[in-house]
Scaffold this active site. Structure first.
Site, PDB file in Angstrom:
ATOM      1  N   GLY A   1     -11.097   5.467  40.150  1.00  0.00           N
ATOM      2  CA  GLY A   1     -11.453   4.163  40.718  1.00  0.00           C
ATOM      3  C   GLY A   1     -10.711   3.874  42.010  1.00  0.00           C
TER       4      GLY A   1
ATOM      5  N   SER B   1      -7.161  -6.224  31.587  1.00  0.00           N
ATOM      6  CA  SER B   1      -7.313  -7.518  32.260  1.00  0.00           C
ATOM      7  C   SER B   1      -6.933  -8.611  31.266  1.00  0.00           C
ATOM      8  CB  SER B   1      -8.768  -7.678  32.674  1.00  0.00           C
ATOM      9  OG  SER B   1      -9.069  -9.042  32.872  1.00  0.00           O
ATOM     10  N   SER B   2      -6.365  -9.701  31.785  1.00  0.00           N
ATOM     11  CA  SER B   2      -5.892 -10.745  30.866  1.00  0.00           C
ATOM     12  C   SER B   2      -7.039 -11.442  30.123  1.00  0.00           C
ATOM     13  CB  SER B   2      -5.046 -11.768  31.619  1.00  0.00           C
ATOM     14  OG  SER B   2      -5.790 -12.352  32.662  1.00  0.00           O
ATOM     15  N   CYS B   3      -8.293 -11.155  30.492  1.00  0.00           N
ATOM     16  CA  CYS B   3      -9.415 -11.789  29.773  1.00  0.00           C
ATOM     17  C   CYS B   3      -9.657 -11.137  28.413  1.00  0.00           C
ATOM     18  CB  CYS B   3     -10.678 -11.763  30.608  1.00  0.00           C
ATOM     19  SG  CYS B   3     -11.343 -10.125  30.811  1.00  0.00           S
TER      20      CYS B   3
ATOM     21  N   LYS C   1     -12.627  -3.420  27.405  1.00  0.00           N
ATOM     22  CA  LYS C   1     -11.214  -3.244  27.781  1.00  0.00           C
ATOM     23  C   LYS C   1     -10.304  -3.198  26.549  1.00  0.00           C
ATOM     24  CE  LYS C   1     -11.383  -2.598  32.071  1.00  0.00           C
ATOM     25  NZ  LYS C   1     -10.787  -1.419  32.687  1.00  0.00           N
TER      26      LYS C   1
ATOM     27  N   HIS D   1     -14.876 -12.770  42.534  1.00  0.00           N
ATOM     28  CA  HIS D   1     -13.939 -13.664  41.848  1.00  0.00           C
ATOM     29  C   HIS D   1     -13.670 -14.865  42.753  1.00  0.00           C
ATOM     30  CE1 HIS D   1     -13.027  -9.860  39.647  1.00  0.00           C
ATOM     31  NE2 HIS D   1     -13.007 -10.698  38.636  1.00  0.00           N
TER      32      HIS D   1
ATOM     33  N   GLY E   1     -11.818   1.035  44.481  1.00  0.00           N
ATOM     34  CA  GLY E   1     -11.771  -0.367  44.038  1.00  0.00           C
ATOM     35  C   GLY E   1     -10.502  -1.063  44.498  1.00  0.00           C
ATOM     36  N   LEU E   2     -10.441  -2.359  44.225  1.00  0.00           N
ATOM     37  CA  LEU E   2      -9.300  -3.168  44.658  1.00  0.00           C
ATOM     38  C   LEU E   2      -7.981  -2.627  44.091  1.00  0.00           C
ATOM     39  CD1 LEU E   2      -8.644  -5.790  46.230  1.00  0.00           C
ATOM     40  CD2 LEU E   2      -8.875  -7.026  44.069  1.00  0.00           C
ATOM     41  N   VAL E   3      -7.947  -2.407  42.772  1.00  0.00           N
ATOM     42  CA  VAL E   3      -6.707  -1.955  42.125  1.00  0.00           C
ATOM     43  C   VAL E   3      -6.435  -0.486  42.432  1.00  0.00           C
ATOM     44  CG1 VAL E   3      -5.528  -1.655  39.914  1.00  0.00           C
ATOM     45  CG2 VAL E   3      -6.989  -3.638  40.261  1.00  0.00           C
ATOM     46  N   GLY E   4      -7.451   0.357  42.309  1.00  0.00           N
ATOM     47  CA  GLY E   4      -7.279   1.797  42.535  1.00  0.00           C
ATOM     48  C   GLY E   4      -6.805   2.101  43.951  1.00  0.00           C
TER      49      GLY E   4
ATOM     50  N   TYR F   1     -17.147  -7.463  28.780  1.00  0.00           N
ATOM     51  CA  TYR F   1     -16.101  -6.782  29.553  1.00  0.00           C
ATOM     52  C   TYR F   1     -14.815  -6.699  28.717  1.00  0.00           C
ATOM     53  CZ  TYR F   1     -12.793  -6.001  33.403  1.00  0.00           C
ATOM     54  OH  TYR F   1     -11.808  -5.498  34.222  1.00  0.00           O
TER      55      TYR F   1
ATOM     56  N   ASN G   1      -5.272 -12.474  37.036  1.00  0.00           N
ATOM     57  CA  ASN G   1      -6.344 -12.339  38.038  1.00  0.00           C
ATOM     58  C   ASN G   1      -5.835 -11.755  39.367  1.00  0.00           C
ATOM     59  OD1 ASN G   1      -7.564 -13.838  35.972  1.00  0.00           O
ATOM     60  ND2 ASN G   1      -8.908 -14.903  37.407  1.00  0.00           N
TER      61      ASN G   1
ATOM     62  N   ARG H   1      -5.617 -20.828  36.465  1.00  0.00           N
ATOM     63  CA  ARG H   1      -5.514 -19.370  36.585  1.00  0.00           C
ATOM     64  C   ARG H   1      -4.182 -18.980  37.219  1.00  0.00           C
ATOM     65  NH1 ARG H   1      -9.218 -19.934  33.844  1.00  0.00           N
ATOM     66  NH2 ARG H   1     -11.341 -19.120  33.974  1.00  0.00           N
TER      67      ARG H   1
HETATM   68  O1  GFB Z   1     -12.437 -15.745  39.529  1.00  0.00           O
HETATM   69  P1  GFB Z   1     -13.357 -16.085  38.434  1.00  0.00           P
HETATM   70  O2  GFB Z   1     -14.760 -15.663  38.599  1.00  0.00           O
HETATM   71  O3  GFB Z   1     -12.702 -15.465  37.153  1.00  0.00           O
HETATM   72  O4  GFB Z   1     -13.384 -17.672  38.242  1.00  0.00           O
HETATM   73  P2  GFB Z   1     -12.358 -15.792  35.621  1.00  0.00           P
HETATM   74  C1  GFB Z   1     -12.225 -18.421  38.055  1.00  0.00           C
HETATM   75  C2  GFB Z   1     -12.575 -19.896  38.061  1.00  0.00           C
HETATM   76  O5  GFB Z   1     -12.934 -20.281  39.394  1.00  0.00           O
HETATM   77  C3  GFB Z   1     -13.727 -20.321  37.168  1.00  0.00           C
HETATM   78  C4  GFB Z   1     -14.097 -21.099  39.374  1.00  0.00           C
HETATM   79  O6  GFB Z   1     -13.399 -21.520  36.529  1.00  0.00           O
HETATM   80  C5  GFB Z   1     -14.867 -20.546  38.160  1.00  0.00           C
HETATM   81  O7  GFB Z   1     -15.810 -21.496  37.714  1.00  0.00           O
HETATM   82  N1  GFB Z   1     -14.821 -20.994  40.650  1.00  0.00           N
HETATM   83  C6  GFB Z   1     -15.008 -22.010  41.539  1.00  0.00           C
HETATM   84  C7  GFB Z   1     -15.426 -19.901  41.149  1.00  0.00           C
HETATM   85  N2  GFB Z   1     -15.772 -21.607  42.565  1.00  0.00           N
HETATM   86  C8  GFB Z   1     -16.028 -20.296  42.354  1.00  0.00           C
HETATM   87  C9  GFB Z   1     -16.780 -19.328  43.095  1.00  0.00           C
HETATM   88  O8  GFB Z   1     -17.363 -19.584  44.145  1.00  0.00           O
HETATM   89  N3  GFB Z   1     -16.814 -18.057  42.575  1.00  0.00           N
HETATM   90  C10 GFB Z   1     -16.182 -17.731  41.404  1.00  0.00           C
HETATM   91  N4  GFB Z   1     -16.253 -16.475  40.963  1.00  0.00           N
HETATM   92  N5  GFB Z   1     -15.502 -18.651  40.674  1.00  0.00           N
HETATM   93  C11 GFB Z   1     -13.357 -13.368  35.365  1.00  0.00           C
HETATM   94  C12 GFB Z   1     -13.837 -12.665  34.139  1.00  0.00           C
HETATM   95  O9  GFB Z   1     -12.991 -14.584  34.854  1.00  0.00           O
HETATM   96  O10 GFB Z   1     -12.239 -12.820  36.022  1.00  0.00           O
HETATM   97  C13 GFB Z   1     -13.484 -11.240  34.061  1.00  0.00           C
HETATM   98  O11 GFB Z   1     -15.158 -12.982  33.903  1.00  0.00           O
HETATM   99  C14 GFB Z   1     -12.129 -10.849  34.592  1.00  0.00           C
HETATM  100  O12 GFB Z   1     -13.684 -10.736  32.802  1.00  0.00           O
HETATM  101  C15 GFB Z   1     -11.726 -11.582  35.800  1.00  0.00           C
HETATM  102  O13 GFB Z   1     -11.134 -10.938  33.640  1.00  0.00           O
HETATM  103  C16 GFB Z   1     -10.287 -11.418  36.226  1.00  0.00           C
HETATM  104  O14 GFB Z   1     -10.882 -15.757  35.470  1.00  0.00           O
HETATM  105  O15 GFB Z   1     -13.017 -17.014  35.127  1.00  0.00           O
END
Ligand code: GFB
Length: 314
Positions: free
Chosen positions: A11, A108-110, A141, A180, A14-17, A137, A166, A210
């Site tokens: 990987g 991942s912490s999820c 994991k 994200h 990717g970002l981490v790799g 996911y 995250n 987060r």
């Molecule tokens: O970063 P994110 O997608 O990761 O979202 P998760 C974090 C929070 O940001 C959520 C809010 O509450 C989203 O609703 N948010 C606000 C947004 N605006 C935005 C936007 O424009 N884009 C996104 N993406 N979020 C994922 C997991 O969870 O993150 C994975 O689904 C993984 O499994 C990863 O673990 C690190 O922390 O919610």
């Protein structure tokens, strides 16, 4: 792991790799094996066996994964489950069959229960229901973490895993649907500033909390653990600092210089209410993150500005 060891980073684009490769090169490890997705599809077992049989790496970092933000995880659960499980099964098993000395599996912490007591300790794994938006996911994991444990138990391997909070940083995915929150807000606020839109839309209520870690700190922790840790329990990697999404938006707004209004799209998911890992296990080993959050955001925004054409699709 010494400077001559043959190290495979799965990987590496990717970002981490990519951060792990950067870190290893900085530290003088030159015998690195990297393969593009085109050259080696890790979901194809026969190809993975052929690769490990031919190359016989000594050490393996498993940073290959299909990843994405809360929305795309929820939208494509079959793809997230299949791809991540296939990579996990193929790489860990091949590492055992072809005599890899040590492997680090990136989680991942999820993976922890949605309502886990905070800060989340490693022992919390599998003690409650998962967050629905990233269940597929997380299950893939969790399988990786457990495979490492089971292979150690049955075959005496030295396979470890770690669970970062995250991640964000230069080279992130800035795609509006799949990204994200950090890259998403950088892009949205930048575009709103440039077009003088007056407002920008963020998803959900802004109340979820987060913890974010700069990508080079994750790479640093991964290399540190590969050198200094062996054991069955997974290891959290975090900073101990958390923000609500509303607070995060304020920080990114200030860095980007967007002064307009923030509007909430409540049709998009909030995901887990809070996700702060207890990183005391790795802290006790002597590791600490180095990059302060606002500095990391500034570096990520600078990278976005420099590579915007590519991120915005031209
Ligand atoms: O970063 P994110 O997608 O990761 O979202 P998760 C974090 C929070 O940001 C959520 C809010 O509450 C989203 O609703 N948010 C606000 C947004 N605006 C935005 C936007 O424009 N884009 C996104 N993406 N979020 C994922 C997991 O969870 O993150 C994975 O689904 C993984 O499994 C990863 O673990 C690190 O922390 O919610």
């Amino acid at each position: 792991m010494d400077r001559q060891s043959k190290i495979y980073v799965a990987g590496h684009t990717g970002l981490v790799g990519s951060a792990i490769v950067r870190k290893l090169r900085e530290e003088g490890y030159t015998n690195l094996l990297i393969k593009s997705h085109k050259e080696l599809d890790l979901t194809r077992q026969a190809d993975v066996w052929e690769f490990f049989g031919r190359e016989r790496p000594d050490y393996v970092f498993v940073a290959a994964a299909k990843v994405g933000g809360v929305y795309i995880n929820d939208k494509l659960p079959a793809e997230f489950m299949y791809t991540n499980l296939a990579i996990t099964l193929n790489v860990i098993d091949a590492a055992y069959r072809f005599g890899v000395k040590k492997l680090l599996y990136m989680g991942s912490s999820c993976i922890y229960p949605r309502m886990a007591a905070q800060p989340i300790k490693e022992e919390c794994l599998l003690t409650g229901e998962l967050e629905k938006t990233n269940e597929a996911y997380a299950l893939a994991k969790i399988s990786g973490v457990k495979m490492c444990e089971f292979y150690n138990r049955q075959y005496g391997t030295d396979f470890i895993s770690c669970m970062p909070c995250n991640a964000y940083g230069p080279g992130d995915n800035f795609d509006p649907e799949g990204s994200h929150v950090v890259p998403a807000l950088i892009r949205k606020f930048h575009e709103a500033k440039e077009t003088q839109a007056g407002e920008a839309v963020i998803w959900g209520t802004g109340t979820p909390i987060r913890e974010f870690i700069y990508i080079d700190d994750i790479a640093d922790a991964a290399v540190f653990l590969m050198r200094h840790y062996s054991g069955n329990g997974t290891v959290n990697v975090g900073t101990g600092t958390e923000f609500s999404i509303g607070e995060l938006a304020g920080i990114i707004q200030a860095v980007v210089g967007f002064e307009g209004k923030i509007v909430h799209d409540l049709s998009k998911p909030d995901g887990t209410p809070r996700k702060l890992v207890d990183a005391s296990k790795i802290f006790r080993m002597g590791w600490r993150p180095k990059v302060p959050f606002e500095e990391g955001i500034r570096r990520t925004y600078r990278d976005f500005l420099e590579n915007m054409g590519q991120y915005a699709g031209g």
